[in-house]
Write a protein that holds these residues in place. Structure first.
Motif, mmCIF file in Angstrom:
data_model
loop_
_atom_site.group_PDB
_atom_site.id
_atom_site.type_symbol
_atom_site.label_atom_id
_atom_site.label_comp_id
_atom_site.label_asym_id
_atom_site.label_seq_id
_atom_site.Cartn_x
_atom_site.Cartn_y
_atom_site.Cartn_z
ATOM 1 N N MET A 108 -2.753 3.030 -6.465
ATOM 2 C CA MET A 108 -2.559 3.911 -5.336
ATOM 3 C C MET A 108 -1.506 4.972 -5.716
ATOM 4 S SD MET A 108 -1.696 1.046 -2.609
ATOM 5 C CE MET A 108 -2.466 -0.503 -2.586
ATOM 6 N N TYR A 109 -0.871 5.458 -4.991
ATOM 7 C CA TYR A 109 0.491 5.931 -4.813
ATOM 8 C C TYR A 109 0.937 7.187 -5.547
ATOM 9 C CZ TYR A 109 -0.681 1.451 -3.795
ATOM 10 O OH TYR A 109 -1.395 0.397 -3.368
ATOM 11 N N GLU B 50 -12.683 3.194 -4.742
ATOM 12 C CA GLU B 50 -12.330 1.776 -4.577
ATOM 13 C C GLU B 50 -11.285 1.594 -3.478
ATOM 14 O OE1 GLU B 50 -13.551 0.221 -9.011
ATOM 15 O OE2 GLU B 50 -11.428 0.335 -8.543
ATOM 16 N N GLU B 51 -10.402 2.571 -3.346
ATOM 17 C CA GLU B 51 -9.365 2.465 -2.311
ATOM 18 C C GLU B 51 -9.968 2.417 -0.909
ATOM 19 O OE1 GLU B 51 -6.451 1.661 -2.948
ATOM 20 O OE2 GLU B 51 -6.049 2.355 -4.960
ATOM 21 N N VAL B 52 -11.098 3.090 -0.730
ATOM 22 C CA VAL B 52 -11.745 3.072 0.587
ATOM 23 C C VAL B 52 -12.149 1.635 0.946
ATOM 24 C CG1 VAL B 52 -13.745 3.890 1.913
ATOM 25 C CG2 VAL B 52 -12.501 5.477 0.445
ATOM 26 N N PHE B 53 -12.631 0.889 -0.051
ATOM 27 C CA PHE B 53 -12.959 -0.525 0.194
ATOM 28 C C PHE B 53 -11.703 -1.315 0.565
ATOM 29 C CE2 PHE B 53 -16.795 0.444 -2.281
ATOM 30 C CZ PHE B 53 -17.747 -0.155 -1.475
ATOM 31 N N HIS B 54 -10.603 -0.987 -0.119
ATOM 32 C CA HIS B 54 -9.347 -1.710 0.157
ATOM 33 C C HIS B 54 -8.907 -1.496 1.609
ATOM 34 C CE1 HIS B 54 -8.267 -1.339 -4.394
ATOM 35 N NE2 HIS B 54 -9.372 -2.006 -4.168
ATOM 36 N N ALA B 55 -9.025 -0.245 2.047
ATOM 37 C CA ALA B 55 -8.607 0.067 3.419
ATOM 38 C C ALA B 55 -9.516 -0.659 4.420
ATOM 39 C CB ALA B 55 -8.627 1.574 3.639
ATOM 40 N N ASP C 127 -8.963 -4.873 -8.730
ATOM 41 C CA ASP C 127 -9.132 -3.405 -8.721
ATOM 42 C C ASP C 127 -7.810 -2.712 -9.023
ATOM 43 O OD1 ASP C 127 -11.758 -3.584 -7.936
ATOM 44 O OD2 ASP C 127 -11.451 -2.859 -5.887
ATOM 45 N N GLU C 128 -6.731 -3.167 -8.367
ATOM 46 C CA GLU C 128 -5.435 -2.488 -8.520
ATOM 47 C C GLU C 128 -4.960 -2.568 -9.975
ATOM 48 O OE1 GLU C 128 -5.076 -0.787 -6.085
ATOM 49 O OE2 GLU C 128 -4.960 -1.822 -4.164
ATOM 50 N N MET C 129 -5.155 -3.722 -10.603
ATOM 51 C CA MET C 129 -4.741 -3.839 -12.009
ATOM 52 C C MET C 129 -5.578 -2.875 -12.875
ATOM 53 S SD MET C 129 -2.328 -5.909 -11.710
ATOM 54 C CE MET C 129 -1.747 -6.588 -13.235
ATOM 55 N N GLY C 130 -6.864 -2.752 -12.541
ATOM 56 C CA GLY C 130 -7.739 -1.811 -13.257
ATOM 57 C C GLY C 130 -7.259 -0.374 -13.081
ATOM 58 N N HIS C 131 -6.835 -0.036 -11.853
ATOM 59 C CA HIS C 131 -6.316 1.321 -11.613
ATOM 60 C C HIS C 131 -5.080 1.560 -12.491
ATOM 61 C CE1 HIS C 131 -8.046 1.201 -7.237
ATOM 62 N NE2 HIS C 131 -8.977 1.195 -8.165
ATOM 63 N N GLY C 132 -4.237 0.539 -12.555
ATOM 64 C CA GLY C 132 -3.016 0.652 -13.358
ATOM 65 C C GLY C 132 -3.359 0.923 -14.816
ATOM 66 N N ARG D 153 -12.549 8.035 -9.208
ATOM 67 C CA ARG D 153 -13.010 6.642 -9.232
ATOM 68 C C ARG D 153 -12.101 5.753 -8.380
ATOM 69 N NH1 ARG D 153 -13.455 2.775 -14.494
ATOM 70 N NH2 ARG D 153 -13.160 0.870 -13.314
ATOM 71 N N ILE D 154 -10.799 5.945 -8.541
ATOM 72 C CA ILE D 154 -9.827 5.110 -7.826
ATOM 73 C C ILE D 154 -10.008 5.261 -6.315
ATOM 74 C CG2 ILE D 154 -7.348 4.866 -7.335
ATOM 75 C CD1 ILE D 154 -6.872 5.471 -10.349
ATOM 76 N N CYS D 155 -10.181 6.500 -5.864
ATOM 77 C CA CYS D 155 -10.299 6.741 -4.414
ATOM 78 C C CYS D 155 -11.497 6.012 -3.823
ATOM 79 C CB CYS D 155 -10.399 8.240 -4.118
ATOM 80 S SG CYS D 155 -8.788 9.008 -4.019
ATOM 81 N N SER E 288 2.910 1.584 -10.283
ATOM 82 C CA SER E 288 2.910 1.149 -8.883
ATOM 83 C C SER E 288 1.626 0.406 -8.544
ATOM 84 C CB SER E 288 3.082 2.353 -7.945
ATOM 85 O OG SER E 288 4.344 2.931 -8.129
ATOM 86 N N GLU E 289 0.512 0.787 -9.170
ATOM 87 C CA GLU E 289 -0.739 0.050 -8.968
ATOM 88 C C GLU E 289 -0.533 -1.407 -9.398
ATOM 89 O OE1 GLU E 289 -3.648 1.074 -7.744
ATOM 90 O OE2 GLU E 289 -3.595 3.250 -7.862
ATOM 91 N N ILE E 290 0.127 -1.567 -10.546
ATOM 92 C CA ILE E 290 0.328 -2.917 -11.093
ATOM 93 C C ILE E 290 1.335 -3.691 -10.249
ATOM 94 C CG2 ILE E 290 1.276 -4.128 -13.113
ATOM 95 C CD1 ILE E 290 -0.147 -1.892 -14.798
HETATM 96 FE FE LIG Z 1 -5.209 1.186 -6.293
#
Ligand SMILES: [Fe+2]
Ligand SMILES: [Fe+2]
Length: 329
Positions: free
Chosen positions: A1-2, A177-182, A90-95, A173-175, A60-62
């Motif tokens: 994220m972030y 996946e973030e929609v699923f997180h939300a 997912d977050e670790m992948g974003h990191g 790509r990250i965004c 911050s993702e990690i």
């Molecule tokens: Fe993320």
């Protein structure tokens, strides 16, 4: 994220590029909407600002996966457990994706992703203020997905057309996946909001605790007018479009009506929408506290850094096994 967060007192001095011809060509390219690639010429100020932004985002993702990881064994149902595990993954992948982008930018300095982890552990590389906070109840797991990822989507959408190609493509790509997180967070929140009195209580208690951290999420609203603050630099180089305060207002615009429609309140009696000014009025969070938090003096800073350090040490053998052995003469 972030997104990148300023601590408010880190003004940079005016930058003057030595090679003015190259600089003018570079500015013309980004103003025409062209994307800059890793091997292209770029001003030093641009490279440095991107390294700072992307390494802070990646780390911050990690670090952001840690507060939710605490809830993986304690999720109330198997479905929720699978949901939160998928999000953590997912977050670790974003990191990983972002730290690779940062690594390419650091090539001229010979710096690697390993160095960034060392910087994190030594306190030189900051991570986002929200991930220094505790997750005390299951409602917090929902709050992180709903409002923290919701805020992250706002700040990342602000950079979806960033002038630096590798970052812009990673964000696309990250965004998604973030929609699923939300949505995952919102589903937890909705279940609690429609649940028992106890469930509604932990939800309200969670929102009360998270409110200041959510206001701090976008960073202080230092006026983006001097041309020398970090948000000015990012806007000048077309990495981001909106200021910290514009993002915070967009966040309040989107989420406050939803908060109120669930019968929840925020712990600030001054909160209201000023129709004339066309903006939300709210009590400023304690920005001195914010500075302390991002300097690793938050409630969970030390514990989470220690967790990362242990994982880093325990996995050292994997990294060593992956690096080709040098041939000894
Ligand atoms: Fe993320
Ligand atoms: Fe996320």
């Amino acid at each position: 994220m972030y997104n990148y967060v300023e601590d408010g007192d880190s003004k940079t001095t005016a930058y003057v590029e030595k090679d003015q011809d190259k600089y003018q060509q570079f500015m013309a390219r980004i103003e025409a909407g062209e994307k800059i690639e890793a091997d292209d010429w770029m001003p030093e100020e641009y490279r440095q600002a991107l390294i700072k932004l992307i390494s802070m985002h990646g780390i911050s993702e990690i670090m952001g996966a840690l507060p939710e990881k605490e809830w993986t064994p304690k999720a109330p149902t198997l479905r929720r457990k699978l949901g939160i595990m998928a999000k953590v993954q997912d977050e670790m992948g974003h990191g990983q994706l972002l730290l690779r982008v940062a690594e390419d930018l650091m090539k001229p300095y010979g710096k690697t992703r390993e160095d960034l982890i060392e910087d994190l552990l030594s306190g030189d590389l900051k991570f986002h203020n929200v991930f220094h906070m505790p997750t005390k109840t299951w409602a917090d797991a929902g709050m992180v997905g709903w409002l923290v990822d919701g805020a992250a989507i706002m700040s990342q959408t602000n950079m979806l057309d960033a002038s630096y190609g590798p970052y812009q493509r990673a964000l696309q790509r990250i965004c998604q996946e973030e929609v699923f997180h939300a949505q995952h967070g919102e589903a937890i929140i909705m279940a609690l909001a429609e649940g028992t009195e106890y469930q509604r209580d932990i939800l309200q208690e969670s929102l009360n605790r998270w409110w200041p951290a959510l206001l701090m999420f976008f960073g202080p609203s230092t006026a983006a007018t001097t041309g020398s603050s970090k948000q000015d630099i990012m806007i000048k180089y077309r990495v981001r479009k909106s200021t910290n305060e514009e993002l915070r207002q967009a966040f309040l615009d989107k989420y406050l009506p939803r908060v109120f429609s669930l019968g929840l309140t925020v712990p600030d009696e001054t909160v209201h929408y000023d129709k004339e000014k066309q903006q939300w009025i709210y009590e400023q969070p304690n920005w001195d506290e914010f500075k302390q938090i991002i300097r690793n003096k938050g409630p969970k800073s030390k514990e989470r850094l220690r967790l990362r350090e242990i994982a880093y040490e325990n996995n050292r053998w994997v990294r060593q096994a992956l690096v080709p052995k040098t041939v000894e003469s």
